[in-house]
Design a protein around this motif. Structure first.
Motif, PDB file in Angstrom:
ATOM      1  N   PHE A 148       7.145 -10.360  -4.712  1.00 39.28           N
ATOM      2  CA  PHE A 148       6.876 -10.571  -3.293  1.00 39.28           C
ATOM      3  C   PHE A 148       7.258 -11.988  -2.894  1.00 39.28           C
ATOM      4  O   PHE A 148       7.864 -12.218  -1.836  1.00 39.28           O
ATOM      5  N   CYS A 149       6.940 -12.942  -3.755  1.00 42.06           N
ATOM      6  CA  CYS A 149       7.278 -14.351  -3.491  1.00 42.06           C
ATOM      7  C   CYS A 149       8.778 -14.584  -3.513  1.00 42.06           C
ATOM      8  O   CYS A 149       9.279 -15.453  -2.790  1.00 42.06           O
ATOM      9  N   PHE A 150       9.519 -13.837  -4.346  1.00 44.04           N
ATOM     10  CA  PHE A 150      10.970 -13.945  -4.329  1.00 44.04           C
ATOM     11  C   PHE A 150      11.505 -13.644  -2.930  1.00 44.04           C
ATOM     12  O   PHE A 150      12.326 -14.379  -2.380  1.00 44.04           O
ATOM     13  N   LEU A 200      -3.191  -5.841   7.971  1.00 44.57           N
ATOM     14  CA  LEU A 200      -1.824  -6.331   8.211  1.00 44.57           C
ATOM     15  C   LEU A 200      -1.444  -7.476   7.276  1.00 44.57           C
ATOM     16  O   LEU A 200      -0.285  -7.892   7.242  1.00 44.57           O
ATOM     17  N   ASN A 201      -2.400  -7.997   6.533  1.00 45.09           N
ATOM     18  CA  ASN A 201      -2.166  -9.129   5.640  1.00 45.09           C
ATOM     19  C   ASN A 201      -1.713  -8.621   4.266  1.00 45.09           C
ATOM     20  O   ASN A 201      -2.515  -8.016   3.542  1.00 45.09           O
ATOM     21  N   PRO A 202      -0.468  -8.857   3.877  1.00 44.17           N
ATOM     22  CA  PRO A 202       0.020  -8.344   2.583  1.00 44.17           C
ATOM     23  C   PRO A 202      -0.775  -8.854   1.389  1.00 44.17           C
ATOM     24  O   PRO A 202      -0.928  -8.146   0.398  1.00 44.17           O
ATOM     25  N   MET A 203      -1.278 -10.089   1.466  1.00 45.81           N
ATOM     26  CA  MET A 203      -1.966 -10.669   0.319  1.00 45.81           C
ATOM     27  C   MET A 203      -3.256  -9.938  -0.029  1.00 45.81           C
ATOM     28  O   MET A 203      -3.708  -9.973  -1.173  1.00 45.81           O
ATOM     29  N   VAL A 204      -3.840  -9.261   0.932  1.00 43.48           N
ATOM     30  CA  VAL A 204      -5.075  -8.504   0.675  1.00 43.48           C
ATOM     31  C   VAL A 204      -4.838  -7.452  -0.404  1.00 43.48           C
ATOM     32  O   VAL A 204      -5.666  -7.254  -1.297  1.00 43.48           O
ATOM     33  N   TYR A 205      -3.700  -6.792  -0.344  1.00 47.77           N
ATOM     34  CA  TYR A 205      -3.415  -5.704  -1.279  1.00 47.77           C
ATOM     35  C   TYR A 205      -3.203  -6.225  -2.705  1.00 47.77           C
ATOM     36  O   TYR A 205      -3.641  -5.592  -3.671  1.00 47.77           O
ATOM     37  N   PHE A 206      -2.558  -7.386  -2.836  1.00 48.48           N
ATOM     38  CA  PHE A 206      -2.338  -7.957  -4.166  1.00 48.48           C
ATOM     39  C   PHE A 206      -3.639  -8.509  -4.751  1.00 48.48           C
ATOM     40  O   PHE A 206      -3.919  -8.328  -5.942  1.00 48.48           O
ATOM     41  N   LEU A 222      -3.112   5.192  -7.396  1.00 51.13           N
ATOM     42  CA  LEU A 222      -1.663   5.214  -7.213  1.00 51.13           C
ATOM     43  C   LEU A 222      -1.293   4.708  -5.817  1.00 51.13           C
ATOM     44  O   LEU A 222      -0.296   3.999  -5.653  1.00 51.13           O
ATOM     45  N   ASP A 223      -2.088   5.054  -4.824  1.00 49.69           N
ATOM     46  CA  ASP A 223      -1.826   4.605  -3.451  1.00 49.69           C
ATOM     47  C   ASP A 223      -1.851   3.081  -3.352  1.00 49.69           C
ATOM     48  O   ASP A 223      -1.050   2.484  -2.626  1.00 49.69           O
ATOM     49  N   GLU A 224      -2.772   2.443  -4.076  1.00 49.71           N
ATOM     50  CA  GLU A 224      -2.858   0.978  -4.049  1.00 49.71           C
ATOM     51  C   GLU A 224      -1.603   0.354  -4.643  1.00 49.71           C
ATOM     52  O   GLU A 224      -1.099  -0.651  -4.129  1.00 49.71           O
ATOM     53  N   HIS A 225      -1.100   0.946  -5.718  1.00 50.09           N
ATOM     54  CA  HIS A 225       0.142   0.455  -6.316  1.00 50.09           C
ATOM     55  C   HIS A 225       1.322   0.674  -5.369  1.00 50.09           C
ATOM     56  O   HIS A 225       2.162  -0.216  -5.193  1.00 50.09           O
ATOM     57  N   LEU A 226       1.367   1.831  -4.757  1.00 47.33           N
ATOM     58  CA  LEU A 226       2.480   2.146  -3.850  1.00 47.33           C
ATOM     59  C   LEU A 226       2.482   1.230  -2.628  1.00 47.33           C
ATOM     60  O   LEU A 226       3.557   0.853  -2.139  1.00 47.33           O
ATOM     61  N   ASN A 227       1.297   0.873  -2.143  1.00 47.12           N
ATOM     62  CA  ASN A 227       1.213  -0.071  -1.019  1.00 47.12           C
ATOM     63  C   ASN A 227       1.856  -1.398  -1.388  1.00 47.12           C
ATOM     64  O   ASN A 227       2.623  -1.977  -0.608  1.00 47.12           O
ATOM     65  N   CYS A 228       1.544  -1.889  -2.592  1.00 49.34           N
ATOM     66  CA  CYS A 228       2.103  -3.167  -3.046  1.00 49.34           C
ATOM     67  C   CYS A 228       3.615  -3.069  -3.244  1.00 49.34           C
ATOM     68  O   CYS A 228       4.356  -3.980  -2.863  1.00 49.34           O
ATOM     69  N   ILE A 229       4.063  -1.975  -3.828  1.00 49.16           N
ATOM     70  CA  ILE A 229       5.499  -1.791  -4.065  1.00 49.16           C
ATOM     71  C   ILE A 229       6.258  -1.724  -2.745  1.00 49.16           C
ATOM     72  O   ILE A 229       7.357  -2.289  -2.607  1.00 49.16           O
ATOM     73  N   PHE A 230       5.682  -1.038  -1.765  1.00 51.74           N
ATOM     74  CA  PHE A 230       6.313  -0.946  -0.445  1.00 51.74           C
ATOM     75  C   PHE A 230       6.454  -2.337   0.188  1.00 51.74           C
ATOM     76  O   PHE A 230       7.504  -2.673   0.740  1.00 51.74           O
ATOM     77  N   ILE A 231       5.404  -3.148   0.086  1.00 54.88           N
ATOM     78  CA  ILE A 231       5.428  -4.517   0.634  1.00 54.88           C
ATOM     79  C   ILE A 231       6.511  -5.344  -0.066  1.00 54.88           C
ATOM     80  O   ILE A 231       7.245  -6.100   0.576  1.00 54.88           O
ATOM     81  N   ILE A 232       6.626  -5.173  -1.377  1.00 56.89           N
ATOM     82  CA  ILE A 232       7.629  -5.918  -2.154  1.00 56.89           C
ATOM     83  C   ILE A 232       9.047  -5.527  -1.717  1.00 56.89           C
ATOM     84  O   ILE A 232       9.914  -6.394  -1.521  1.00 56.89           O
ATOM     85  N   ILE A 233       9.284  -4.245  -1.573  1.00 58.61           N
ATOM     86  CA  ILE A 233      10.616  -3.758  -1.175  1.00 58.61           C
ATOM     87  C   ILE A 233      11.006  -4.333   0.186  1.00 58.61           C
ATOM     88  O   ILE A 233      12.143  -4.796   0.382  1.00 58.61           O
ATOM     89  N   ILE A 234      10.067  -4.331   1.129  1.00 60.51           N
ATOM     90  CA  ILE A 234      10.342  -4.871   2.460  1.00 60.51           C
ATOM     91  C   ILE A 234      10.646  -6.364   2.387  1.00 60.51           C
ATOM     92  O   ILE A 234      11.618  -6.852   2.990  1.00 60.51           O
ATOM     93  N   SER A 235       9.836  -7.106   1.639  1.00 57.84           N
ATOM     94  CA  SER A 235      10.027  -8.558   1.562  1.00 57.84           C
ATOM     95  C   SER A 235      11.351  -8.902   0.885  1.00 57.84           C
ATOM     96  O   SER A 235      12.073  -9.803   1.326  1.00 57.84           O
TER      97      SER A 235
END
Length: 254
Positions: A148-150, A200-206, A222-235
């Motif tokens: 996500f930081c990348f 709306l805050n991405p950091m909450v999920y991580f 699995l939903d929690e992991h998918l939420n994080c992966i989705f945020i990473i893909i967008i970033s």
């Protein structure tokens, strides 16, 4: 990815340089990576533990699991933001893949995060917090934050070349994000009408993912992991696209 592999030796040297630079002329050196979050946790815990002692069991561990993840994000994106400008002299002299610089800053912050983990272990031992099997997989949310930081780092680095006020604006934004992340308070106390800001805050999920494994001792869904992966893909998509669109013009503005 091909260029990163080809220039991996340079990437490693840049990471080493950043770490050495951070602790240059410091008596305790890398020990500060552990002590900084530990002392900050002690101060905040003394102030807030009395307020949340009924809502949050083992408050020091709760606080530190959130603080470490957020500090990792804050340091990584802050340092990546100025990486192109700070390496202007090198960029003007020789060809170097420009994305190497923000990526190196994020990786060096990742090393600092790893060095800070003994502080968390120490707090867990002192408070006698239960340690359960899911903690073994706590490296997964750390990797999520890294990627996500990348993305965020590439985006900030490219914007800052043209808009130097970003250094000041991002500091304000980070403060807002920190208060919208449940670092020292339970998410349950947030009024329902403001919960959309938390979501709306991405950091909450991580933070939630890391805290689930380390503090609560449970495996995230699995939903929690998918939420994080989705945020990473967008970033990553936004960061890479914006960076690639502007990297050829950096030399005209640095």
């Amino acid at each position: 990815m091909k260029e990163i592999f080809e220039y991996r030796a340079l990437l490693i040297e840049l990471v080493k340089r950043d770490i050495k630079k951070k602790y240059r002329r410091s008596i305790l050196g890398i020990l500060w990576s552990m002590l900084n979050p530990f002392f900050t946790m002690l101060i905040i815990a003394m102030v807030f533990s009395s307020f949340f002692k009924f809502a949050i069991k083992n408050f020091p561990v709760y606080l530190l699991t959130g603080q470490l993840i957020f500090n990792f994000y804050s340091e990584a994106t802050n340092t990546a933001m100025g990486s192109i400008l700070e390496n202007a002299s090198l960029i003007k002299k020789v060809y170097v893949p420009k994305h190497i610089f923000p990526i190196a800053r994020v990786l060096s912050s990742g090393v600092n995060f790893i060095l800070s983990l003994p502080g968390l272990v120490l707090v867990i031992l002192i408070t006698k917090a239960p340690v359960k099997f899911p903690i073994v997989f706590s490296f997964v949310p750390v990797l999520y934050v890294l990627f996500f930081c990348f993305g965020v780092g590439l985006l900030l680095a490219s914007i800052t070349v043209y808009f130097r006020d970003m250094f000041h604006l991002y500091g304000v934004l980070l403060t807002a994000i920190s208060y919208l992340t449940p670092l020292f308070y339970p998410k349950e106390i947030v009024p329902e009408k403001y919960m959309f800001l938390i979501k709306l805050n991405p950091m909450v999920y991580f933070v939630d993912l890391f805290r689930d494994m380390v503090y609560y001792g449970k495996m995230p869904t699995l939903d929690e992991h998918l939420n994080c992966i989705f945020i990473i893909i967008i970033s990553l998509f936004v960061g890479v696209v914006v960076f690639n669109m502007n990297k050829k013009k950096f030399i005209l503005h640095i």
